[in-house]
Design an enzyme around this catalytic site. Structure first.
Site, PDB file in Angstrom:
ATOM      1  N   GLU A 102       1.101  -0.934  -0.024  1.00 14.19           N
ATOM      2  CA  GLU A 102       0.190  -0.125  -0.108  1.00 14.19           C
ATOM      3  C   GLU A 102       0.654   0.926  -0.135  1.00 14.19           C
ATOM      4  O   GLU A 102       1.810   0.762   0.089  1.00 14.19           O
ATOM      5  CB  GLU A 102      -1.225   0.079   1.249  1.00 14.19           C
ATOM      6  CG  GLU A 102      -2.460  -0.499   1.618  1.00 14.19           C
ATOM      7  CD  GLU A 102      -2.825   0.549   0.403  1.00 14.19           C
ATOM      8  OE1 GLU A 102      -2.988   1.399  -0.058  1.00 14.19           O
ATOM      9  OE2 GLU A 102      -4.061   0.327   1.033  1.00 14.19           O
ATOM     10  N   ASP A 103       0.090   2.608  -0.184  1.00  9.01           N
ATOM     11  CA  ASP A 103       0.540   3.610  -0.779  1.00  9.01           C
ATOM     12  C   ASP A 103       1.190   4.922   1.172  1.00  9.01           C
ATOM     13  O   ASP A 103       1.625   4.491   1.755  1.00  9.01           O
ATOM     14  CB  ASP A 103       0.469   4.995  -1.078  1.00  9.01           C
ATOM     15  CG  ASP A 103      -1.043   4.634  -1.145  1.00  9.01           C
ATOM     16  OD1 ASP A 103      -2.041   3.996  -0.771  1.00  9.01           O
ATOM     17  OD2 ASP A 103      -1.360   5.294  -1.830  1.00  9.01           O
ATOM     18  N   ASP A 106      -4.425   5.325   7.104  1.00  8.52           N
ATOM     19  CA  ASP A 106      -5.159   6.787   6.843  1.00  8.52           C
ATOM     20  C   ASP A 106      -5.656   6.265   8.364  1.00  8.52           C
ATOM     21  O   ASP A 106      -5.658   5.909   9.250  1.00  8.52           O
ATOM     22  CB  ASP A 106      -5.211   7.893   5.812  1.00  8.52           C
ATOM     23  CG  ASP A 106      -6.144   8.724   6.861  1.00  8.52           C
ATOM     24  OD1 ASP A 106      -5.907   8.906   8.053  1.00  8.52           O
ATOM     25  OD2 ASP A 106      -6.612   9.283   5.723  1.00  8.52           O
ATOM     26  N   PHE A 156      -2.076  16.070   5.164  1.00  8.84           N
ATOM     27  CA  PHE A 156      -1.698  15.253   3.678  1.00  8.84           C
ATOM     28  C   PHE A 156      -0.812  15.286   2.701  1.00  8.84           C
ATOM     29  O   PHE A 156      -0.043  16.150   2.811  1.00  8.84           O
ATOM     30  CB  PHE A 156      -3.031  15.793   3.261  1.00  8.84           C
ATOM     31  CG  PHE A 156      -3.730  15.377   1.911  1.00  8.84           C
ATOM     32  CD1 PHE A 156      -4.506  14.604   2.056  1.00  8.84           C
ATOM     33  CD2 PHE A 156      -3.525  16.106   1.008  1.00  8.84           C
ATOM     34  CE1 PHE A 156      -5.037  13.647   0.764  1.00  8.84           C
ATOM     35  CE2 PHE A 156      -3.562  15.858  -0.144  1.00  8.84           C
ATOM     36  CZ  PHE A 156      -4.264  14.474  -0.760  1.00  8.84           C
ATOM     37  N   ARG A 169       1.631  12.812  -8.695  1.00  9.51           N
ATOM     38  CA  ARG A 169       1.801  11.165  -8.584  1.00  9.51           C
ATOM     39  C   ARG A 169       3.432  10.732  -8.483  1.00  9.51           C
ATOM     40  O   ARG A 169       4.135   9.823  -8.639  1.00  9.51           O
ATOM     41  CB  ARG A 169       0.931  10.422  -9.032  1.00  9.51           C
ATOM     42  CG  ARG A 169      -0.735   9.820  -8.504  1.00  9.51           C
ATOM     43  CD  ARG A 169      -1.130   9.374  -9.397  1.00  9.51           C
ATOM     44  NE  ARG A 169      -2.518   8.995  -8.934  1.00  9.51           N
ATOM     45  CZ  ARG A 169      -3.087   8.380  -7.749  1.00  9.51           C
ATOM     46  NH1 ARG A 169      -2.515   8.028  -7.021  1.00  9.51           N
ATOM     47  NH2 ARG A 169      -4.199   8.936  -7.677  1.00  9.51           N
TER      48      ARG A 169
HETATM   49  P1  5GP Z   1      -8.004   4.799   4.797  1.00 12.75           P
HETATM   50  O1  5GP Z   1      -9.091   3.535   4.405  1.00 12.75           O
HETATM   51  O2  5GP Z   1      -6.593   4.020   5.535  1.00 12.75           O
HETATM   52  O3  5GP Z   1      -8.357   5.975   5.787  1.00 12.75           O
HETATM   53  O4  5GP Z   1      -7.302   5.773   3.655  1.00 12.75           O
HETATM   54  C1  5GP Z   1      -6.511   4.647   2.598  1.00 12.75           C
HETATM   55  C2  5GP Z   1      -6.470   6.183   1.364  1.00 12.75           C
HETATM   56  O5  5GP Z   1      -6.496   7.055   1.404  1.00 12.75           O
HETATM   57  C3  5GP Z   1      -4.751   5.497   0.313  1.00 12.75           C
HETATM   58  O6  5GP Z   1      -4.610   4.486  -0.300  1.00 12.75           O
HETATM   59  C4  5GP Z   1      -4.576   6.840  -0.463  1.00 12.75           C
HETATM   60  O7  5GP Z   1      -5.428   6.540  -1.180  1.00 12.75           O
HETATM   61  C5  5GP Z   1      -5.471   7.673   0.754  1.00 12.75           C
HETATM   62  N1  5GP Z   1      -5.129   8.948   1.286  1.00 12.75           N
HETATM   63  C6  5GP Z   1      -5.100   8.858   2.273  1.00 12.75           C
HETATM   64  N2  5GP Z   1      -4.304   9.611   3.266  1.00 12.75           N
HETATM   65  C7  5GP Z   1      -3.879  10.585   1.522  1.00 12.75           C
HETATM   66  C8  5GP Z   1      -2.806  11.426   2.232  1.00 12.75           C
HETATM   67  O8  5GP Z   1      -2.407  11.954   3.054  1.00 12.75           O
HETATM   68  N3  5GP Z   1      -2.555  11.985   0.549  1.00 12.75           N
HETATM   69  C9  5GP Z   1      -2.806  11.398  -0.334  1.00 12.75           C
HETATM   70  N4  5GP Z   1      -3.050  11.804  -1.792  1.00 12.75           N
HETATM   71  N5  5GP Z   1      -3.937   9.884  -0.142  1.00 12.75           N
HETATM   72  C10 5GP Z   1      -4.059   9.827   1.192  1.00 12.75           C
END
Ligand code: 5GP
Length: 179
Positions: A102-103, A106, A156, A169
């Site tokens: 994963e990237d 959050d 963010f 990206r």
């Molecule tokens: P989660 O489901 O854990 O809340 O969020 C995961 C997804 O939200 C990540 O795969 C990504 O696509 C997006 N995301 C969460 N935080 C960030 C951030 O700080 N920057 C960006 N660009 N995307 C985020």
């Protein structure tokens, strides 16, 4: 140097050299931990594409790769809690050692959604590796998250695969939103 993307301002946060050093460490650990196995690596598009590529290039074990595409932010800077599956995973993973790449984790919502789906396919083992983790945003622990590049605050971020409104990206470094 500050950067403007779709009306927001970002400042440098994690430099490409620091990312590369961390990728190197994680790839060594993965090579050691998965030695003697042929894991299936699942990249979560779009955000993980650079991290995924950099990791797999440095592994010195045989592995298979496949992708799925999930989206939860839908263009904003806040997690929506709604997950859209754009490319479904069709790899056969029953009895395989599976590593999800994963990237960013959050709230952990996307991770839980995907891991739950994968668990139903009965892999031999299931772990996750994420470039970034926001511990303060995590709603419940992600047990499978065994490899993390950097823990960050609730900022963010964009760059090195991560976007704001599909921009940023391609940046080598990671930037965080100002204000
Ligand atoms: P989660 O489901 O854990 O809340 O969020 C995961 C997804 O939200 C990540 O795969 C990504 O696509 C997006 N995301 C969460 N935080 C960030 C951030 O700080 N920057 C960006 N660009 N995307 C985020």
């Amino acid at each position: 140097m500050e950067l403007r993307l779709a009306g927001l301002t970002f400042e440098p946060f994690i430099a490409a050299a620091d990312i590369a050093a961390r990728v190197d460490t994680i790839a060594r650990k993965l090579s050691a931990d998965y030695k003697g196995t042929v894991p299936v690596l699942i990249g979560v598009l779009n955000g993980s594409f650079l991290f995924f590529a950099d990791i797999v290039k440095q592994l010195d074990i045989p592995c298979e790769i496949t992708f799925t595409k999930l989206a939860s932010y839908h263009g904003g800077t806040q997690s929506t809690m709604k997950i859209r599956e754009d490319i479904e995973l069709n790899a056969a993973i029953q009895g395989r050692d599976v590593l999800v790449i994963e990237d960013i984790v959050d709230t952990g919502n996307t991770a839980h959604y995907l891991l739950e789906k994968l668990r139903l396919k009965q892999p031999a083992s299931l772990k996750m590796c994420s470039l970034l983790l926001k511990p303060a945003a995590l709603l419940k622990p992600v047990e499978e998250l065994k490899y993390v590049g950097f823990e960050i605050g609730n900022e963010f971020v964009v760059g090195y695969g991560l976007d704001y409104q599909e921009l940023g990206r391609n940046l080598k470094d990671i930037y965080k939103k100002v204000g």
